[in-house]
Design an enzyme around this catalytic site. Structure first.
Site, short mmCIF file in Angstrom:
data_model
loop_
_atom_site.label_atom_id
_atom_site.label_comp_id
_atom_site.label_asym_id
_atom_site.label_seq_id
_atom_site.Cartn_x
_atom_site.Cartn_y
_atom_site.Cartn_z
N LYS A 134 0.85 -1.19 0.00
CA LYS A 134 0.00 0.00 0.00
C LYS A 134 0.89 1.24 0.00
O LYS A 134 1.81 1.35 0.80
CB LYS A 134 -0.89 0.01 1.24
CG LYS A 134 -2.03 -0.98 1.19
CD LYS A 134 -3.19 -0.45 0.39
CE LYS A 134 -4.42 -1.35 0.51
NZ LYS A 134 -5.55 -0.82 -0.27
N ASP A 162 -0.64 -0.09 -4.56
CA ASP A 162 -2.01 0.41 -4.53
C ASP A 162 -2.04 1.77 -3.86
O ASP A 162 -1.70 1.90 -2.69
CB ASP A 162 -2.91 -0.57 -3.77
CG ASP A 162 -4.38 -0.17 -3.83
OD1 ASP A 162 -4.70 0.82 -4.51
OD2 ASP A 162 -5.20 -0.86 -3.19
N GLU A 191 -1.95 0.58 -8.73
CA GLU A 191 -3.40 0.78 -8.82
C GLU A 191 -3.76 2.24 -8.58
O GLU A 191 -3.42 2.80 -7.54
CB GLU A 191 -4.12 -0.10 -7.79
CG GLU A 191 -3.89 -1.59 -7.99
CD GLU A 191 -4.49 -2.42 -6.86
OE1 GLU A 191 -5.49 -1.95 -6.26
OE2 GLU A 191 -3.96 -3.51 -6.58
N ASP A 214 -8.80 0.01 -10.47
CA ASP A 214 -9.42 -0.63 -9.32
C ASP A 214 -10.77 0.04 -9.05
O ASP A 214 -11.81 -0.45 -9.48
CB ASP A 214 -8.49 -0.53 -8.10
CG ASP A 214 -9.09 -1.13 -6.84
OD1 ASP A 214 -10.20 -1.67 -6.89
OD2 ASP A 214 -8.44 -1.05 -5.77
N LYS A 236 -12.89 -6.76 -7.22
CA LYS A 236 -13.24 -7.05 -5.83
C LYS A 236 -14.72 -7.41 -5.81
O LYS A 236 -15.58 -6.54 -5.80
CB LYS A 236 -12.95 -5.83 -4.95
CG LYS A 236 -11.47 -5.50 -4.90
CD LYS A 236 -11.17 -4.25 -4.08
CE LYS A 236 -9.65 -4.05 -4.00
NZ LYS A 236 -9.28 -2.77 -3.37
#
Length: 323
Positions: A134, A162, A191, A214, A236
């Site tokens: 992250k 991300d 992302e 995303d 997701k």
């Protein structure tokens, strides 16, 4: 004869599980169980705070209504609430035997913490080293330095990053400035680095760092298509919708030459095991992004391989609807 039960669960999570603007104290969701002619199917309905448009009470109300229709023999329409559509479609797929049992439990390792701790975790990954980091939670320059350090220290490491649309274009450029151009091709994708798709596209073009969509995948105007600098889409299911919708997106991505990655929205071990089965079925050869069980303090009904967390049973669930 059809029977359906809707349960509510509450799983404790580790302190400090941060979402966008809050910290999770527990993971709350619903489990649905369908029975018909001696067969059984389970699904998980767990809207993620700050990411799902629907709340858990809204999802519960919709699920109760659809289960009541199913229980009397109807074929309910697909719910417009993604978490409900996903959970019910999984339960129906298990019931009909159309969700294959084979699963891909080899997820990209989710990394948090200081660089020394990350290095130890990444160094211990057997075989191909694919990890997710992250970025965007701290200063962009710091993120760039840490990513550069990891790529330099581990020549066989490939990273998924991300940013959750957290950077301005200037901050994204500040990140890229500290990543050696010779190592940028080992960033499989970043992302949504910027607040807008156009800024993210320009970032990919100017830096050579591939990006992935995303949040954009769930925008009403999004279309899956090949674009310069775009490597993948992230799916997701809890935030996206039914198995059928997810399968459609995977097919479109592959037809466009893009990777599709099945990813977690911090589901329980039951939901994660179904995502692992989806990944083996729809995206074979692509490690899913499911390394979120470490955020929990317990598993639920189905154990994840090699996980040492306690496994909670049906006695920990509250029945909220039955028919």
């Amino acid at each position: 004869m059809r029977q359906a039960t809707l349960y509510r669960y509450r799983l404790p999570v580790d302190a400090g599980v941060a979402l966008r603007n809050q910290r999770l104290k527990s993971r709350d969701g619903l489990l649905v169980r369908l029975h018909e002619d001696g067969r059984e199917g389970w699904g998980e309905i767990a809207p993620l705070p700050e990411f799902s448009h629907e709340t858990l009470p809204e999802a519960q109300e919709a699920a109760c209504r659809l289960l009541a229709q199913w229980q009397v023999g109807a074929a309910p329409a697909e719910s417009p609430l993604p978490s409900v559509a996903f959970g019910l479609s999984c339960a129906q797929a298990e019931l009909s035997g159309t969700l294959p049992q084979a699963a891909n439990y080899r997820s990209a390792t989710l990394c948090n913490g200081d660089p020394d701790a990350l290095f130890q975790v990444l160094q211990s990954i057997p075989g191909e080293k694919v990890a997710k980091v992250k970025v965007g939670l701290y200063e962009a320059v710091r993120d760039g330095m840490i990513v550069n350090l990891l790529l330099e220290a581990l020549p066989d490491l490939h990273l998924r990053l991300d940013a959750n649309r957290s950077w301005t274009r200037a901050k994204a450029d500040g990140f890229a400035k500290y990543v050696n151009p010779d190592w940028r091709d080992r960033i499989l994708f970043l992302e949504e680095p910027c607040k807008t798709r156009d800024e993210s596209r320009a970032f990919a073009r100017d830096t050579g760092i591939a990006i992935a969509w995303d949040e954009s995948v769930r925008d009403a105007d999004f279309r899956v298509e090949a674009e310069p600098g775009v490597a993948a889409i992230i799916i997701k299911p809890t935030l996206t919708g039914s198995l059928q919708r997810c399968r459609q997106l995977v097919t479109q991505a592959h037809q466009a030459g893009l990777s599709a990655v099945i990813s977690s929205s911090i589901e329980s071990s039951l939901g994660l095991s179904q995502l692992a089965r989806m990944a083996a079925w729809l995206t074979p050869g692509t490690p899913p992004g499911l390394d979120t069980l470490m955020l929990m303090q317990a598993q639920l009904l189905r154990a994840w391989p090699a996980c040492t967390l306690p496994l909670w049973g049906e006695d920990t669930l509250d029945v909220v609807w039955q028919g």
